[in-house]
Design a protein around this motif. Structure first.
Motif, PDB file in Angstrom:
ATOM      1  N   SER A 118      -8.301   0.360  -0.513  1.00  0.00           N
ATOM      2  CA  SER A 118      -8.774  -0.965  -0.892  1.00  0.00           C
ATOM      3  C   SER A 118      -8.531  -1.945   0.248  1.00  0.00           C
ATOM      4  CB  SER A 118      -8.044  -1.440  -2.154  1.00  0.00           C
ATOM      5  OG  SER A 118      -6.664  -1.642  -1.870  1.00  0.00           O
ATOM      6  N   ALA A 119      -9.257  -3.033   0.249  1.00  0.00           N
ATOM      7  CA  ALA A 119      -9.089  -4.049   1.289  1.00  0.00           C
ATOM      8  C   ALA A 119      -7.870  -4.922   1.051  1.00  0.00           C
ATOM      9  CB  ALA A 119     -10.343  -4.927   1.367  1.00  0.00           C
ATOM     10  N   SER A 120      -7.329  -4.896  -0.168  1.00  0.00           N
ATOM     11  CA  SER A 120      -6.286  -5.853  -0.511  1.00  0.00           C
ATOM     12  C   SER A 120      -4.956  -5.239  -0.919  1.00  0.00           C
ATOM     13  CB  SER A 120      -6.775  -6.746  -1.662  1.00  0.00           C
ATOM     14  OG  SER A 120      -7.066  -5.970  -2.815  1.00  0.00           O
ATOM     15  N   PHE A 121      -4.847  -3.888  -0.961  1.00  0.00           N
ATOM     16  CA  PHE A 121      -3.605  -3.286  -1.448  1.00  0.00           C
ATOM     17  C   PHE A 121      -3.232  -2.069  -0.612  1.00  0.00           C
ATOM     18  CE2 PHE A 121      -1.234  -2.334  -5.726  1.00  0.00           C
ATOM     19  CZ  PHE A 121      -0.028  -2.506  -5.068  1.00  0.00           C
ATOM     20  N   HIS A 122      -2.947  -2.320   0.678  1.00  0.00           N
ATOM     21  CA  HIS A 122      -2.518  -1.238   1.552  1.00  0.00           C
ATOM     22  C   HIS A 122      -1.113  -0.750   1.195  1.00  0.00           C
ATOM     23  CE1 HIS A 122      -5.563  -1.972   5.054  1.00  0.00           C
ATOM     24  NE2 HIS A 122      -6.135  -1.870   3.865  1.00  0.00           N
ATOM     25  N   GLY A 123      -0.331  -1.590   0.512  1.00  0.00           N
ATOM     26  CA  GLY A 123       0.980  -1.145   0.082  1.00  0.00           C
ATOM     27  C   GLY A 123       0.895   0.079  -0.807  1.00  0.00           C
ATOM     28  N   ARG A 124      -0.038   0.071  -1.735  1.00  0.00           N
ATOM     29  CA  ARG A 124      -0.232   1.208  -2.633  1.00  0.00           C
ATOM     30  C   ARG A 124      -1.008   2.336  -1.974  1.00  0.00           C
ATOM     31  NH1 ARG A 124      -4.522   0.033  -7.068  1.00  0.00           N
ATOM     32  NH2 ARG A 124      -5.807   0.333  -5.183  1.00  0.00           N
ATOM     33  N   ASP A 125      -2.106   1.992  -1.272  1.00  0.00           N
ATOM     34  CA  ASP A 125      -3.072   3.005  -0.830  1.00  0.00           C
ATOM     35  C   ASP A 125      -2.723   3.659   0.499  1.00  0.00           C
ATOM     36  OD1 ASP A 125      -4.462   2.306  -3.103  1.00  0.00           O
ATOM     37  OD2 ASP A 125      -5.869   0.989  -2.063  1.00  0.00           O
ATOM     38  N   LEU A 126      -1.980   2.962   1.343  1.00  0.00           N
ATOM     39  CA  LEU A 126      -1.703   3.469   2.695  1.00  0.00           C
ATOM     40  C   LEU A 126      -0.204   3.599   2.970  1.00  0.00           C
ATOM     41  CD1 LEU A 126      -2.789   4.350   5.460  1.00  0.00           C
ATOM     42  CD2 LEU A 126      -2.843   1.933   6.127  1.00  0.00           C
ATOM     43  N   PHE A 127       0.532   2.516   2.816  1.00  0.00           N
ATOM     44  CA  PHE A 127       1.938   2.550   3.215  1.00  0.00           C
ATOM     45  C   PHE A 127       2.785   3.425   2.302  1.00  0.00           C
ATOM     46  CE2 PHE A 127       0.817  -1.900   4.823  1.00  0.00           C
ATOM     47  CZ  PHE A 127       0.469  -1.428   6.074  1.00  0.00           C
TER      48      PHE A 127
END
Length: 244
Positions: A118-127
């Motif tokens: 997602s463009a707004s939730f890299h904490g969940r999706d990437l980090f």
């Protein structure tokens, strides 16, 4: 262990969603809530707070660090290793004080991307997924960087501002106590405070600064709230009076 350091707050779904990813991708690895209320949208203030508290965790710990007002932009996602602890988060200065104070530092730009980002939730999706991979013993999914490439050389070693206000109203600064002489007098929010060792060094309602349990200069009011009583909030500048 995996350690969470974010500005998400505890209300709403965000911390829970990150923890769900960690539980799925790193089952059995303990997840520790360090800060969910790091200075919102402010990587610089958060950097001094993170550096003060990270050293309390054992070597091998993996930190998910998300204070990321530039989420979704072209800022790099990073893994930084500082004295054996690994930190996953954005390249926005959040890791500057860790980098600067560590004896051994490594850095990587994360190349891996999930199927859904997602463009707004890299904490969940990437980090969080990358942190889980590291906690499970996998290699860093990225390209090595010169740690100097992520430096913020213009940031001071000691930040004379309030970086956090705790549940008691005590106001932490970005300065380490050893960097100030014992006789230093501070001015913040219009109040002037002298050093003490314990809260009881001043009468009830009296203000002082002291070295907190993580080594930072902290301003408090004995049996009161420094934030309300002295007009302090996150970002308030602190003046060091050399000649009180």
């Amino acid at each position: 262990m995996i350690v969470l350091f974010t500005d998400f707050g505890l209300a709403g779904p965000y911390v829970g969603q990150v923890k769900a990813v960690l539980a799925r991708e790193a089952p059995g690895v303990p997840v520790i809530d360090l800060f969910a209320d790091a200075p919102a949208f402010d990587p610089q203030l958060s950097a001094y707070l993170l550096a003060a508290y990270a050293a309390e965790f054992p070597v091998g710990s993996v930190f998910v660090c998300v204070v990321d007002p530039g989420v979704g932009t072209d800022r790099r996602p990073l893994v930084v290793e500082a004295d054996g602890r690994r930190f996953v988060g954005p390249d926005n200065g959040l890791f500057e004080l860790l980098r600067r104070r560590a004896g051994v530092v490594k850095a990587w730009a994360i190349d891996w991307r999930p199927a859904r980002l997602s463009a707004s939730f890299h904490g969940r999706d990437l980090f969080a997924p990358v942190a889980a991979q590291l906690a499970m013993g996998k290699a860093v999914p990225g390209t090595a960087l010169d740690p100097a490439a992520i430096a913020r050389p213009d940031w001071p070693d000691e930040l004379a501002r309030i970086v956090y206000v705790d549940v008691y109203g005590n106001a932490m600064t970005g300065m380490r106590a050893f960097a100030l002489p014992d006789g230093a007098v501070l001015r913040a929010g219009g109040a002037t405070v002298r050093r003490g060792r314990t809260f009881a060094d001043v009468p009830p309602g009296g203000a002082l600064w002291y070295e907190n349990s993580s080594g930072l200069v902290e301003i408090a009011v004995n049996r009161g709230r420094a934030d309300r009583g002295l007009g302090l909030s996150v970002g308030t500048p602190v003046e060091i009076l050399a000649n009180p």
